[in-house]
Motif scaffolding. Structure first.
Motif, PDB file in Angstrom:
ATOM      1  N   CYS A  45      16.938  84.344  -3.562  1.00 13.78           N
ATOM      2  CA  CYS A  45      17.432  85.241  -4.309  1.00 13.78           C
ATOM      3  C   CYS A  45      18.951  84.909  -4.631  1.00 13.78           C
ATOM      4  O   CYS A  45      19.698  85.070  -5.636  1.00 13.78           O
ATOM      5  N   ALA A  46      19.685  84.348  -3.490  1.00 14.31           N
ATOM      6  CA  ALA A  46      20.921  84.117  -3.321  1.00 14.31           C
ATOM      7  C   ALA A  46      20.999  82.726  -4.220  1.00 14.31           C
ATOM      8  O   ALA A  46      22.213  82.715  -4.857  1.00 14.31           O
ATOM      9  N   PHE A  47      20.189  81.767  -4.557  1.00 12.53           N
ATOM     10  CA  PHE A  47      20.410  80.848  -5.119  1.00 12.53           C
ATOM     11  C   PHE A  47      20.404  81.270  -6.778  1.00 12.53           C
ATOM     12  O   PHE A  47      20.928  80.807  -7.419  1.00 12.53           O
ATOM     13  N   ALA A  49      21.187  84.113  -7.876  1.00 14.41           N
ATOM     14  CA  ALA A  49      22.242  85.129  -8.132  1.00 14.41           C
ATOM     15  C   ALA A  49      23.710  84.489  -7.779  1.00 14.41           C
ATOM     16  O   ALA A  49      24.599  84.805  -7.898  1.00 14.41           O
ATOM     17  N   ALA A  50      23.556  82.835  -7.285  1.00 18.60           N
ATOM     18  CA  ALA A  50      24.624  82.288  -6.953  1.00 18.60           C
ATOM     19  C   ALA A  50      25.629  82.697  -6.094  1.00 18.60           C
ATOM     20  O   ALA A  50      26.836  82.854  -6.131  1.00 18.60           O
ATOM     21  N   LYS A  51      24.909  83.103  -5.040  1.00 20.54           N
ATOM     22  CA  LYS A  51      25.761  83.794  -3.882  1.00 20.54           C
ATOM     23  C   LYS A  51      25.759  82.810  -2.663  1.00 20.54           C
ATOM     24  O   LYS A  51      25.266  82.755  -1.634  1.00 20.54           O
ATOM     25  N   PHE A  52      26.467  81.908  -3.251  1.00 24.88           N
ATOM     26  CA  PHE A  52      26.699  80.405  -2.224  1.00 24.88           C
ATOM     27  C   PHE A  52      27.311  80.715  -0.844  1.00 24.88           C
ATOM     28  O   PHE A  52      26.838  80.062   0.038  1.00 24.88           O
ATOM     29  N   ASP A  53      28.102  81.825  -0.900  1.00 28.42           N
ATOM     30  CA  ASP A  53      28.712  82.078   0.475  1.00 28.42           C
ATOM     31  C   ASP A  53      27.826  82.790   1.376  1.00 28.42           C
ATOM     32  O   ASP A  53      27.456  82.350   2.687  1.00 28.42           O
ATOM     33  N   TYR A  54      26.661  83.312   0.812  1.00 33.30           N
ATOM     34  CA  TYR A  54      25.570  84.078   1.570  1.00 33.30           C
ATOM     35  C   TYR A  54      24.499  82.729   2.068  1.00 33.30           C
ATOM     36  O   TYR A  54      24.189  82.855   3.233  1.00 33.30           O
ATOM     37  N   LEU A  55      24.485  81.887   1.120  1.00 32.94           N
ATOM     38  CA  LEU A  55      23.567  80.585   1.463  1.00 32.94           C
ATOM     39  C   LEU A  55      24.301  79.916   2.801  1.00 32.94           C
ATOM     40  O   LEU A  55      23.516  79.389   3.796  1.00 32.94           O
ATOM     41  N   LEU A  56      25.429  79.697   2.597  1.00 31.52           N
ATOM     42  CA  LEU A  56      26.297  79.034   3.785  1.00 31.52           C
ATOM     43  C   LEU A  56      26.143  80.019   5.233  1.00 31.52           C
ATOM     44  O   LEU A  56      25.802  79.288   6.135  1.00 31.52           O
ATOM     45  N   ALA A  57      26.418  81.110   4.868  1.00 32.31           N
ATOM     46  CA  ALA A  57      26.556  82.228   6.164  1.00 32.31           C
ATOM     47  C   ALA A  57      25.034  82.261   6.857  1.00 32.31           C
ATOM     48  O   ALA A  57      25.067  82.478   8.129  1.00 32.31           O
TER      49      ALA A  57
END
Ligand SMILES: [Zn+2]
Ligand SMILES: [Zn+2]
Length: 160
Positions: A45-47, A49-57
């Motif tokens: 879902c982060a992909f 929504a482009a929540k890239f910080d969440y993907l890294l975290a």
């Protein structure tokens, strides 16, 4: 390609729940994933929504291999839907097999992966994944995007 997800809309992870009751509280750090599957869904879902910080975290630091937000933000992928094939948890480790469908150019394909997860200090992290081959659904099979339509009447049309 990112999109803004309305909190009241169905969550892109395919849970059939509203985004605000599903992955949004995870993306905004109001709660943490309780299971490897929940983390995996929220990462897909982060992909979307482009929540890239969440993907890294949520990617375990020992396995990031220098991955950056800029790298994650590259690419021109339009995500179509997620299918969780299998999910299990054994103590502080977990494994989720999934197909994340996307269209790039006019080509529909999926990341078919068995992902590994580890629980540390109350938080699940993605460590690494093993890629597998996949095949497109048959034309009369249910569509990958959870629309309830047949594949041929739904996302297959995007590939023309
Ligand atoms: Zn969700
Ligand atoms: Zn579809």
């Amino acid at each position: 390609m990112s999109k803004v997800i309305n909190p009241a809309d169905l969550c892109p992870c395919g849970s059939q729940q509203a985004y605000q009751q599903c992955c949004l509280p995870l993306h905004t750090d109001q709660s943490v994933a309780q299971t490897p599957e929940q983390l995996m869904r929220s990462r897909y879902c982060a992909f979307v929504a482009a929540k890239f910080d969440y993907l890294l975290a949520t990617h375990h630091p020992d396995y990031r291999q220098g991955l950056t937000v800029e790298q994650l933000a590259q690419g021109n992928t339009h995500w179509l839907g997620l299918q969780v094939v299998n999910a299990k948890q054994i103590g502080t480790t977990g494994e989720v097999t999934f197909k994340a469908w996307y269209i790039a150019g006019k080509q529909i394909d999926a990341i078919h992966e068995r992902s590994a997860f580890v629980l540390q200090q109350g938080r699940w992290f993605y460590t690494e994944g093993e890629q597998m081959h996949t095949r497109l659904p048959a034309r009369n099979e249910p569509c990958i995007c959870h629309s309830g339509k047949k594949f041929k009447q739904c996302c297959a049309k995007l590939a023309h």
